[in-house]
Write an enzyme that holds these catalytic residues in place. Sequence first.
Site, PDB file in Angstrom:
ATOM      1  N   LYS A 133      26.209  95.274 -23.887  1.00  0.00           N
ATOM      2  CA  LYS A 133      27.825  94.204 -23.742  1.00  0.00           C
ATOM      3  C   LYS A 133      28.581  95.001 -23.481  1.00  0.00           C
ATOM      4  CE  LYS A 133      24.701  90.678 -24.351  1.00  0.00           C
ATOM      5  NZ  LYS A 133      24.343  89.495 -24.524  1.00  0.00           N
ATOM      6  N   THR A 135      19.805  77.569 -20.550  1.00  0.00           N
ATOM      7  CA  THR A 135      20.711  78.395 -21.515  1.00  0.00           C
ATOM      8  C   THR A 135      21.669  77.443 -22.134  1.00  0.00           C
ATOM      9  OG1 THR A 135      19.861  80.139 -19.476  1.00  0.00           O
ATOM     10  CG2 THR A 135      22.451  80.385 -21.006  1.00  0.00           C
ATOM     11  N   SER A 193      28.900  82.777 -25.893  1.00  0.00           N
ATOM     12  CA  SER A 193      29.235  83.489 -24.324  1.00  0.00           C
ATOM     13  C   SER A 193      29.376  82.308 -23.681  1.00  0.00           C
ATOM     14  CB  SER A 193      27.955  84.353 -24.160  1.00  0.00           C
ATOM     15  OG  SER A 193      26.931  84.431 -23.343  1.00  0.00           O
ATOM     16  N   THR A 250       7.481  99.298 -33.730  1.00  0.00           N
ATOM     17  CA  THR A 250       7.687  99.398 -31.750  1.00  0.00           C
ATOM     18  C   THR A 250       8.254 100.622 -31.825  1.00  0.00           C
ATOM     19  OG1 THR A 250       9.430  98.451 -30.086  1.00  0.00           O
ATOM     20  CG2 THR A 250      10.023  98.493 -32.108  1.00  0.00           C
ATOM     21  N   THR A 251       8.662 101.727 -31.243  1.00  0.00           N
ATOM     22  CA  THR A 251       8.689 102.853 -30.389  1.00  0.00           C
ATOM     23  C   THR A 251      10.663 102.773 -30.570  1.00  0.00           C
ATOM     24  OG1 THR A 251       7.163 103.751 -29.082  1.00  0.00           O
ATOM     25  CG2 THR A 251       9.130 105.013 -29.291  1.00  0.00           C
TER      26      THR A 251
HETATM   27  C1  LIG Z   1      23.618  88.633 -25.247  1.00  0.00           C
HETATM   28  C2  LIG Z   1      22.897  88.642 -26.989  1.00  0.00           C
HETATM   29  C3  LIG Z   1      22.461  88.705 -27.316  1.00  0.00           C
HETATM   30  C4  LIG Z   1      21.239  89.960 -27.509  1.00  0.00           C
HETATM   31  O1  LIG Z   1      21.961  90.959 -26.847  1.00  0.00           O
HETATM   32  P1  LIG Z   1      21.110  92.101 -26.444  1.00  0.00           P
HETATM   33  O2  LIG Z   1      21.646  93.068 -26.484  1.00  0.00           O
HETATM   34  O3  LIG Z   1      21.530  91.998 -24.695  1.00  0.00           O
HETATM   35  O4  LIG Z   1      19.448  91.680 -26.328  1.00  0.00           O
HETATM   36  C5  LIG Z   1      22.294  88.438 -29.158  1.00  0.00           C
HETATM   37  N1  LIG Z   1      23.704  87.063 -29.092  1.00  0.00           N
HETATM   38  C6  LIG Z   1      24.603  86.372 -28.424  1.00  0.00           C
HETATM   39  C7  LIG Z   1      25.117  85.527 -28.425  1.00  0.00           C
HETATM   40  C8  LIG Z   1      24.014  87.226 -26.770  1.00  0.00           C
HETATM   41  O5  LIG Z   1      24.668  86.750 -26.305  1.00  0.00           O
END
Ligand SMILES: *Cc1c(COP(=O)(O)O)cnc(C)c1O
Length: 405
Positions: free
Chosen positions: A248, A363, A189, A277-278
């Site tokens: 996404k 990050t 990403s 978790t719910t």
């Molecule tokens: C965003 C992301 C996640 C987590 O997904 P979410 O549904 O946002 O929690 C997992 N792996 C990668 C590579 C990501 O970029």
Amino acid sequence: MNYTAHFQSCLDDIKKEGRYRVFATLERLAGRFPRAIYHAPDGSKKEVTIWCSNDYLGMGQHPKVLAAAHEALDNSGAGAGGTRNISGTTRYHVELEESLADLHQKESALVFSSGYVANEGALSVLGKLLPNCVILSDSLNHASMIHGIKDSKQEKLIYRHNDVEHLEELLKSIDPKRPRIIAFESVYSMEGDMAPIKEICELAQKYSALTYLDEVHGVGLYGPRGGGVAEERGLLDRVDIIEGTFGKAYGCMGGFITGKSAIVDAVRSFAASFIFTTSLPPSVLAAAKASVEHLKVSDIERQKMRRNVALFKQRLEQADLPYMRGESHIVPLVVGEPNCCREVSDILMRDYDIYVQPINYPTVPKGTERLRMTASAAHSVEDVEHMADVLQNLWETHHQLRAVA
Ligand SMILES: *Cc1c(COP(=O)(O)O)cnc(C)c1O
């Protein structure tokens, strides 16, 4: 101890390093994405164009997705009412999981609260249940995978990013009797590059490893039915466990894994972050299913995004800007210094009504601070041209940007 002063000094430290995170408050407008209303800290508001969203295909405002969410909300109410085990499994969960198993041509699927929780829960259980297991992890894997692997308390070997030779070296070094998992992503990403999935699967076969593939930035976007990069490359059956998100390209929220029934059932039965978790509410699940189903048959969104990405990259190339040349739809532009990165982001917002969040450590590694841009299906050709013009202009007038590049 003065606790408050201590926490304040921790914050002061990251402020000094230029990596204190400031959120941009947005009001997304259904039907108007990539436009949104920006609520500034001084209370003022203005319309901006978002250039860093993961709603790559604009599915978060697709009429079918909104209709499905409305219908489920009116039919079933706001919440699921419990954990999956105790009254919180609705027909929406079951139908979505069937749709996902079909997406990846797998026996079974399991939905989690988010992609993060799916990675964390699945990898920790897979590791824990395999006695004396070794987990091989790409050096740029997402924090959620790292967390899951850590929680498995098994040995972890990190291979250099996308380096199959290094991966093989490590595989060779492990006692052949020990079980092993290779955990990696299809699209990285923050880099925008892709994994050599086929080569990794071949190594997995040669050295009897289980393959775990994070397709979070692939699902919805790649492959004729949006199954991801593994589908596009005809490798769905070579990957043991595929993980994805609805957050996404699908424009909603929630995560999932797909795989053989026994594996998915084991995760269902042992993953604490799944069990205690719910469960997700019907409206979110119905929206996610509508999005997944739509993108199994519609290619228009993918084509538009591809057109925009190609044009954007071409324009950055012509302007000789230091973007990272990956194969994917993600376009990171390296600034290389955190304060400068924030400044460029501030200028874009202040002078051009363009929102791109600066990406800083942790990050990405220090010294590689960047603007991570996404040309979505919802951007127009004019939006893309304008963004490229603005960036070119900024890089020409701000000499320190050239110097870093
Ligand atoms: C965003 C992301 C996640 C987590 O997904 P979410 O549904 O946002 O929690 C997992 N792996 C990668 C590579 C990501 O970029």
